[in-house]
Design an enzyme around this catalytic site. Structure first.
Site, short mmCIF file in Angstrom:
data_model
loop_
_atom_site.label_atom_id
_atom_site.label_comp_id
_atom_site.label_asym_id
_atom_site.label_seq_id
_atom_site.Cartn_x
_atom_site.Cartn_y
_atom_site.Cartn_z
N HIS A 14 3.36 6.18 -1.56
CA HIS A 14 3.92 6.98 -1.03
C HIS A 14 5.72 6.94 -1.10
CE1 HIS A 14 0.32 8.64 0.37
NE2 HIS A 14 0.00 7.46 0.75
N LYS A 65 -4.58 10.18 -8.62
CA LYS A 65 -4.17 10.25 -7.20
C LYS A 65 -4.17 11.74 -6.74
CE LYS A 65 -2.60 9.13 -3.05
NZ LYS A 65 -3.22 8.15 -2.22
N HIS A 121 0.89 -1.32 -0.06
CA HIS A 121 -0.17 0.14 -0.04
C HIS A 121 1.03 1.41 -0.02
CE1 HIS A 121 -3.58 2.41 0.88
NE2 HIS A 121 -2.90 3.10 1.53
#
Length: 431
Positions: free
Chosen positions: A321, A364, A306
């Site tokens: 990230h 995003k 994730h």
């Protein structure tokens, strides 16, 4: 004349070496690796065989002081003890009464101790709920402290900022200005992050020296794991023996084989979160790589996937990230950089940005990442924050500038004795 000079030099060196304070653990127990000292005083020194001669006497479980040990669990290896039963067995450390005495009205040496009904006031994380904290609890223990991955003493914001500065200083594998060049281009306000408008004519990453950066062991280990995932939630992940070995290699390469990783373990060890380095490594593997289901009851996700690789759920990008993944996808033509909504105050790497982008058709709105850091730095910061501030904001300090990491726990399934997997962690928008 030369003989006199040589003799004087030898005497100088002899005198410097004799009784050298840099060769002692006095006042240094649990501190991270420091190249300014000729020997070390943290748990990793035993594996690297660079402990000071007085390490065992001053720092190990057999030490004879209760400093930082009040309320600890019984350990038969200890020379003396610091829990409520030591008085019954006549085996308390000599300073137990001063530091741990149940009649004491201070939290000095008692932060995170187990509850004892005989105490006049308390120094654990629940005392605020029961309104029975000692008067100096907030100053010494910080009532906002998190629990940590394996228990142990309360860890204060001040301590977290201090260790994050140490990790920042130890990131020797970060990119230099000549190895990484970015072009941030369009800066948009928060109100426009959802517009899905491409305001940048060229890629974010202008240049990355792959030959230098990606040949380093931690980068190579990270890249080996990064391509093992299916980005669509609802589709089960199935790892081969080689891919499982790559996970193991990544954790050990970043945490056991770097000074930065050793520093993080030393800090968590001294706070009682982990008893051994193997416990630390095992817990990291479970919290980061343990699978759980985000969609359709399939084992389709993990904290690592994730946060570092990124996922797609509900028609949009979820997580994602990491700057290296961003660069690789942008280079391959699968990612289109639109704009950024914040850029950190740092003038060199690592820096922090919040980006708007489209990943092969999925948008995003704000994908924040630490730019230009090494994989071990990224992994260590998120681990530090998740272990010490699970499900909370974690306040760090990097080069004197504050960085806030937001962490989330996965609440639906567990590992070990009720421990929670990492749900997410990322740099939050600066205030």
């Amino acid at each position: 004349m030369k003989i006199i000079a040589v003799f004087a030099l030898c005497m100088t060196l002899f005198c410097q070496g004799y009784g050298n304070p840099l060769a002692s653990c006095q006042g240094r127990c649990g501190y991270g690796t420091d190249s300014n000292f000729s020997c070390q005083c943290n748990p990793s020194c035993e594996r690297f065989k660079d402990c000071c001669s007085d390490y065992a006497e001053l720092c190990k479980a057999g030490s004879t002081s209760c400093k930082g040990r009040c309320g600890e669990n019984y350990n038969s290896q200890n020379k003396c003890h610091c829990n409520s039963k030591c008085t019954q067995h006549n085996n308390c450390c000599s300073d137990y009464a001063d530091l741990c005495n149940t009649g004491a009205m201070s939290c000095k040496g008692r932060c995170g101790e187990n509850y004892n009904s005989q105490n006049k006031c308390h120094c654990n994380s629940k005392c605020a709920q029961h309104n029975n904290c000692c008067s100096d609890y907030a100053d010494l223990c910080n009532s906002e402290g998190g629990g940590g991955g394996g228990g142990g003493a309360v860890i204060t914001d001040v301590e977290i900022k201090a260790v994050s500065e140490a990790l920042y200083a130890l990131d020797s594998n970060k990119a230099s200005a000549s190895e990484l060049i970015i072009d941030p281009q369009a800066l948009v306000p928060d109100s426009q992050t959802s517009s899905q408008t491409d305001l940048s004519s060229v890629p974010l990453f202008s240049y990355v020296d792959e030959g230098v950066l990606f040949s380093r062991p931690t980068y190579a280990a990270f890249l080996a794991v990064l391509d093992n995932y299916n980005r669509m939630t609802g589709q089960a992940e199935d790892f081969s023996p080689q891919q499982l070995a790559e996970q193991e290699t990544f954790v050990r390469e970043t945490m056991s084989n770097t000074e930065l990783g050793r520093e993080l373990f030393a800090f968590l060890y001294t706070k009682g979160v982990y008893a051994t380095e193997e416990d630390f490594i095992y817990d990291l593997k479970m919290m980061w790589f343990g699978l759980y289901s985000r969609n359709n009851n399939r084992m389709d996700s993990s904290g690592f996937e994730h946060i570092f690789a990124g996922e797609v759920k509900g028609g949009k990008v979820s997580g994602f990230h990491n700057w290296i993944q961003f660069y690789l996808l942008e280079k391959s033509g699968l990612l289109n950089y639109y704009s950024h909504s914040f850029n950190g105050p740092w003038t060199n790497y690592p820096d922090v940005m919040g980006m708007q982008f489209k990943w092969d058709g999925y948008f995003k709105q704000v994908g924040s990442a630490i730019i230009g850091c090494s994989p071990e730095f990224d992994f260590a910061l998120y681990s530090l924050c998740y272990i010490t501030r699970p499900g909370k904001q974690c306040r760090l300090s990097l080069g004197g500038q504050e960085l806030i990491i937001q962490t989330y726990t996965w609440e639906k399934t567990f590992y070990g004795d009720g421990k929670k997997f990492i749900g997410s962690a990322f740099p939050s928008t600066p205030r």
